[in-house]
Design a protein around this motif. Structure first.
Motif, mmCIF file in Angstrom:
data_model
loop_
_atom_site.group_PDB
_atom_site.id
_atom_site.type_symbol
_atom_site.label_atom_id
_atom_site.label_comp_id
_atom_site.label_asym_id
_atom_site.label_seq_id
_atom_site.Cartn_x
_atom_site.Cartn_y
_atom_site.Cartn_z
ATOM 1 N N GLU A 36 48.844 40.471 64.145
ATOM 2 C CA GLU A 36 48.644 39.843 62.838
ATOM 3 C C GLU A 36 48.173 38.393 62.997
ATOM 4 O OE1 GLU A 36 51.580 39.849 59.105
ATOM 5 O OE2 GLU A 36 52.134 38.361 60.580
ATOM 6 N N GLN A 107 42.785 53.256 51.683
ATOM 7 C CA GLN A 107 43.976 52.699 51.040
ATOM 8 C C GLN A 107 43.784 51.247 50.638
ATOM 9 O OE1 GLN A 107 47.075 53.636 50.302
ATOM 10 N NE2 GLN A 107 47.035 55.747 51.015
ATOM 11 N N ARG A 108 43.040 50.526 51.459
ATOM 12 C CA ARG A 108 42.920 49.084 51.240
ATOM 13 C C ARG A 108 41.457 48.700 51.081
ATOM 14 N NH1 ARG A 108 46.500 45.938 55.544
ATOM 15 N NH2 ARG A 108 45.360 47.107 57.127
ATOM 16 N N ARG A 163 45.248 38.063 50.008
ATOM 17 C CA ARG A 163 46.285 37.108 49.625
ATOM 18 C C ARG A 163 47.018 37.465 48.332
ATOM 19 N NH1 ARG A 163 46.280 32.122 52.348
ATOM 20 N NH2 ARG A 163 46.462 32.784 54.497
ATOM 21 N N THR A 164 46.491 38.383 47.518
ATOM 22 C CA THR A 164 47.182 38.736 46.279
ATOM 23 C C THR A 164 48.587 39.228 46.582
ATOM 24 O OG1 THR A 164 46.157 40.891 46.375
ATOM 25 C CG2 THR A 164 45.171 39.322 44.854
ATOM 26 N N GLY A 165 48.776 39.788 47.782
ATOM 27 C CA GLY A 165 50.101 40.297 48.159
ATOM 28 C C GLY A 165 51.155 39.218 48.091
ATOM 29 N N LYS A 166 50.778 37.984 48.397
ATOM 30 C CA LYS A 166 51.751 36.895 48.447
ATOM 31 C C LYS A 166 51.628 35.952 47.256
ATOM 32 C CE LYS A 166 53.814 37.440 52.512
ATOM 33 N NZ LYS A 166 55.207 37.360 52.793
ATOM 34 N N ASN A 167 50.616 36.201 46.390
ATOM 35 C CA ASN A 167 50.394 35.279 45.272
ATOM 36 C C ASN A 167 50.197 33.845 45.764
ATOM 37 O OD1 ASN A 167 50.277 36.913 43.104
ATOM 38 N ND2 ASN A 167 52.102 36.124 42.097
ATOM 39 N N ASP A 168 49.676 33.700 46.977
ATOM 40 C CA ASP A 168 49.548 32.370 47.565
ATOM 41 C C ASP A 168 48.059 32.098 47.775
ATOM 42 O OD1 ASP A 168 49.615 30.064 48.995
ATOM 43 O OD2 ASP A 168 50.682 30.870 50.712
ATOM 44 N N ASP A 171 44.716 28.393 50.206
ATOM 45 C CA ASP A 171 43.557 28.455 51.109
ATOM 46 C C ASP A 171 42.366 29.095 50.417
ATOM 47 O OD1 ASP A 171 45.455 27.594 52.815
ATOM 48 O OD2 ASP A 171 45.513 29.394 54.064
ATOM 49 N N TYR B 88 61.525 34.254 49.970
ATOM 50 C CA TYR B 88 60.565 33.499 49.169
ATOM 51 C C TYR B 88 61.127 32.211 48.584
ATOM 52 C CZ TYR B 88 56.730 36.883 49.233
ATOM 53 O OH TYR B 88 55.670 37.674 49.612
ATOM 54 N N THR B 92 56.485 31.449 50.986
ATOM 55 C CA THR B 92 56.043 32.837 51.121
ATOM 56 C C THR B 92 55.603 33.198 52.538
ATOM 57 O OG1 THR B 92 53.833 32.178 50.434
ATOM 58 C CG2 THR B 92 55.287 33.040 48.726
ATOM 59 N N VAL B 192 55.851 33.120 41.849
ATOM 60 C CA VAL B 192 55.596 34.463 42.374
ATOM 61 C C VAL B 192 56.590 35.452 41.784
ATOM 62 C CG1 VAL B 192 55.238 35.796 44.468
ATOM 63 C CG2 VAL B 192 55.093 33.311 44.554
ATOM 64 N N ARG B 282 48.389 49.322 47.369
ATOM 65 C CA ARG B 282 47.379 48.590 48.126
ATOM 66 C C ARG B 282 47.401 48.862 49.625
ATOM 67 N NH1 ARG B 282 48.380 43.250 47.462
ATOM 68 N NH2 ARG B 282 50.148 43.469 46.077
ATOM 69 N N TRP B 283 48.344 49.631 50.111
ATOM 70 C CA TRP B 283 48.303 49.988 51.533
ATOM 71 C C TRP B 283 49.155 51.223 51.801
ATOM 72 C CZ3 TRP B 283 50.563 45.324 49.894
ATOM 73 C CH2 TRP B 283 51.948 45.243 50.003
#
Lengths: 192, 326
Positions: A36, A107-108, A163-168, A171, B88, B92, B192, B282-283
Motif C-alpha cells: 500500500e 468492483q472498483r 480518497r472518497t473512502g476517507k472523506n479526506d 491533497d 478517526y 483518518t 466524516v 466500492r471494493w
C-alpha cells in the motif's frame, strides 16, 4: 567534464523519490503495509510529475527561459516512468493475476479510470521523440499531446475516487487547484 | 521449603475445566469427538506464550477456554498492531492514532452503563477491570478496508458485564459510545462521521462468549491508539464494529443508529459481519492483506466467512438474508 556530470545528474534527479521508495521496500522499511505504501507513494509522485511537466511551459514563458523547455519532455517521460511503476506494483504485488485484476477493476471503477489515464500517457510517451513529431506533422502531434489534459483529469478522478473512502480531500484539492490554474493560464493565453 | 505449591504448579482453571469436560464426554461415549477436542487443546497448550513488548504496564491473564478464542495464525507484530489502525477521532490516516492518541488521559475513566437495565451503574475503570477474570484471546481482526491482523487481546466476555447490570426484557440492542473530547482528539473537527462514535450490537451478539470487553493486548494494557482503557472486540465483524475508548454502554429497544451506518447506509450495514461473498459497493471483500506477514511479495489471502468464526456464530444469523442484512 564537470558540466556533463551536472547535466547527467540533473537527468536522473527526478528518479530519486522512486529510487528511495524501492530502496526502503527492499529494506522492508515501508511500515506495516509495504504494498500500500509503495503503491500510494508512486501514485502521488506520478501526480506531482504530471503537475510539474505541465508547469514547464508557463514557467518558460513567464520567466523567458526558452532553454528550460527541454525539461518538458524529460519530466513527461519521467512521469510516465512513475505511472508505469505505480501500475507494475498494482499488477505484480497487489492483484497478481489476470482474473484478479479484471475482478478488481469491475468492483472498483476508479482503477479502470487510472488504466485509461495511463494508456493516454503511454501514447504520448511513445510519440514524444522528434522523429514521431515530424512523421505525424506538428498539428496532429499537438492535438494528440493536448490529450495530456484528459489524462490529468482522469488521474484526478482516479485520485479523488480513491480518497472518497476517507472523506479526506486535502491533497485532492492541492493537485486539483494546481492543474486548474495551469489550464486556466493556457485558456487565457489562447484567447488573449 | 514451603509445602504450598508454586503458582506455576497449579493447574489453571481453564485446563482443569477442559479435563473435566474431556472426562465427561469420554463417559458419554463420544471418544472420537473428545480426542479431536483433546488434540486441539494440546495444540493450544503448545502455543508459545505471547512475548510482552515491555512498552506499557503488564496485565496478567489466563489463556481463554472459550471455543474459538485462540486462533493459531501467526501473530501480527506489536509494532504493526499499535501503529497501523483506524481511530478517526485522532485523524483518518493509519498513522494518526499512534501520533496523537498519547494526549488522551485514560485515568480517571468511568464507563456509564444505563438504559433498559435493572441495575444501571457507572463503573470506575479499575472496578470494571476486576469484574471478571482477565483472559488472553487470540483473534483475527478484519478491517472493512481489506486488511487484517492477528492480535492477542486481554479482557473478558462482555456477557459478564451484561449480567451484572441485568437487562430488562425490553432490551434488544446494546449501544457503545466512544469518548469525544475535542481537546485531545483533533479528528473531531472533521465531519466524516457523527460524534461521539456510536456502535451497536443485537443483545444476543453482545452476550456471545466471543464478544470481548478488552483492556489490553500483548500481555499489557491497551495502547491509547488501540482504544485504551477499554474497548470492544467482536472478531467476526468488520473492525469498525469494535468501538474504542468506551465511555458509555446503553441498553435499548430499537436498533442503534451507528456512526458508519448513518454516514453511508448503503455501504455499511448495522450487522457488518465479515462476509467474502458480499462486496462493499466500492471494493471486493473476497480477499485481505494480512499485516506483518512478509514484505512486498506476500500475496493477499482469501477472507473467511464470519472471519473464520462461522462455527461459533453462524447460528446467530440462521434464516437471515446476509446480502440484505449486510
Amino acid at each position: 567534464m564537470a558540466l556533463m556530470m551536472i547535466r547527467g545528474l540533473l537527468w536522473i534527479a527526478p528518479g530519486t523519490p522512486a529510487a528511495m521508495y524501492w530502496f526502503w521496500a527492499l529494506q522492508d522499511a515501508l511500515g506495516p503495509n509495504p504494498v500500500e505504501a509503495l503503491l500510494r507513494a508512486l501514485g502521488e509522485w506520478s501526480l506531482i510529475g504530471l503537475c510539474l511537466t505541465l508547469s514547464v511551459s508557463p514557467v518558460v514563458k513567464i520567466l523567458r527561459k526558452p532553454k528550460w523547455m527541454l525539461w518538458r519532455r524529460r519530466l513527461g517521460l519521467w512521469t510516465f516512468a512513475y505511472v508505469l511503476q505505480h501500475l507494475a506494483v498494482y499488477v505484480v504485488f497487489e492483484m497478481p493475476g489476470f482474473t484478479l485484476v479484471v475482478n478488481d477493476v469491475l468492483q472498483r471503477p476508479f482503477i479502470a479510470v487510472g488504466f485509461v489515464s495511463a494508456l493516454i500517457l503511454a501514447a504520448l510517451a511513445v510519440t514524444s521523440y522528434q522523429r514521431a513529431r515530424i512523421h505525424m506533422g506538428p498539428q496532429r502531434w499537438q492535438r494528440l499531446h493536448q490529450g495530456v489534459y484528459v489524462a490529468a483529469a482522469l488521474a484526478m478522478l482516479h485520485f479523488y475516487w480513491m480518497r472518497t473512502g476517507k472523506n479526506d480531500f486535502t491533497d485532492v484539492w492541492l493537485f486539483g487547484l494546481w492543474l486548474a490554474a495551469l489550464l486556466l493560464w493556457r485558456v487565457v493565453r489562447a484567447r488573449g | 521449603m514451603s509445602l504450598l505449591p508454586k503458582p506455576s504448579e497449579i493447574t489453571p482453571p481453564a485446563v482443569y475445566a477442559q479435563r473435566r469436560l474431556w472426562l465427561q464426554s469420554m463417559a458419554a461415549g463420544g471418544a472420537g469427538a473428545a480426542l479431536t477436542a483433546w488434540g486441539q487443546r494440546s495444540a493450544f497448550a503448545a502455543m508459545p506464550p505471547v512475548v510482552r513488548p515491555g512498552v506499557l504496564a503488564p496485565l496478567p491473564a489466563q489463556r481463554s477456554d472459550v471455543a474459538g478464542a485462540l486462533v493459531t495464525d501467526p501473530l501480527t507484530p506489536y509494532r504493526d498492531v499499535s501503529t497501523y489502525n483506524n481511530f478517526y477521532e485522532f485523524g483518518t490516516r493509519k498513522e494518526d492514532p499512534a501520533k496523537h492518541a498519547h494526549r488522551m488521559p485514560t485515568r480517571p475513566w468511568t464507563v456509564q452503563v444505563d438504559g433498559l437495565v435493572h441495575k444501571p451503574q457507572t463503573f470506575d475503570i479499575e472496578d470494571l477491570m476486576r469484574l471478571s477474570p482477565m483472559q488472553e484471546r487470540i483473534y483475527r481482526m478484519r478491517c472493512v478496508e481489506g486488511w487484517s491482523m492477528v492480535i492477542p487481546w486481554l479482557g473478558y466476555s462482555l456477557s459478564a458485564l451484561v449480567s451484572a447490570v441485568q437487562p430488562m426484557g425490553s432490551a434488544k440492542y446494546v449501544e457503545f459510545y466512544t469518548l469525544a473530547n475535542p481537546e485531545v482528539m483533533p479528528g473531531l473537527r472533521s465531519r466524516v462521521l457523527q460524534w461521539p462514535y456510536v456502535e451497536g450490537l443485537r443483545l444476543d451478539e453482545a452476550t456471545h462468549p466471543l464478544t470481548l470487553l478488552s483492556f489490553g493486548l500483548y500481555g499489557e494494557v491497551l495502547p491509547n491508539a488501540n482504544g485504551a482503557p477499554v474497548r470492544l472486540v467482536v472478531p467476526w465483524k468488520y473492525g469498525f464494529k469494535s468501538g474504542k475508548s468506551i465511555v458509555r454502554i446503553r441498553f435499548v429497544e430499537q436498533q442503534p443508529r451507528t456512526s458508519w451506518n448513518v454516514s453511508a447506509p448503503h455501504e455499511y450495514g448495522f450487522f457488518s459481519n465479515v462476509n467474502p461473498k458480499v462486496a462493499h459497493p466500492r471494493w471486493s471483500q473476497a480477499s485481505e492483506r494480512r499485516i506483518g506477514q512478509g514484505g512486498l511479495t506476500t500475496r493477499r489471502q482469501p477472507t473467511l466467512m464470519f472471519n473464520g468464526y462461522a462455527e461459533q456464530v453462524a447460528h446467530l444469523y440462521a434464516g437471515m438474508d446476509l446480502k440484505r442484512f449486510y
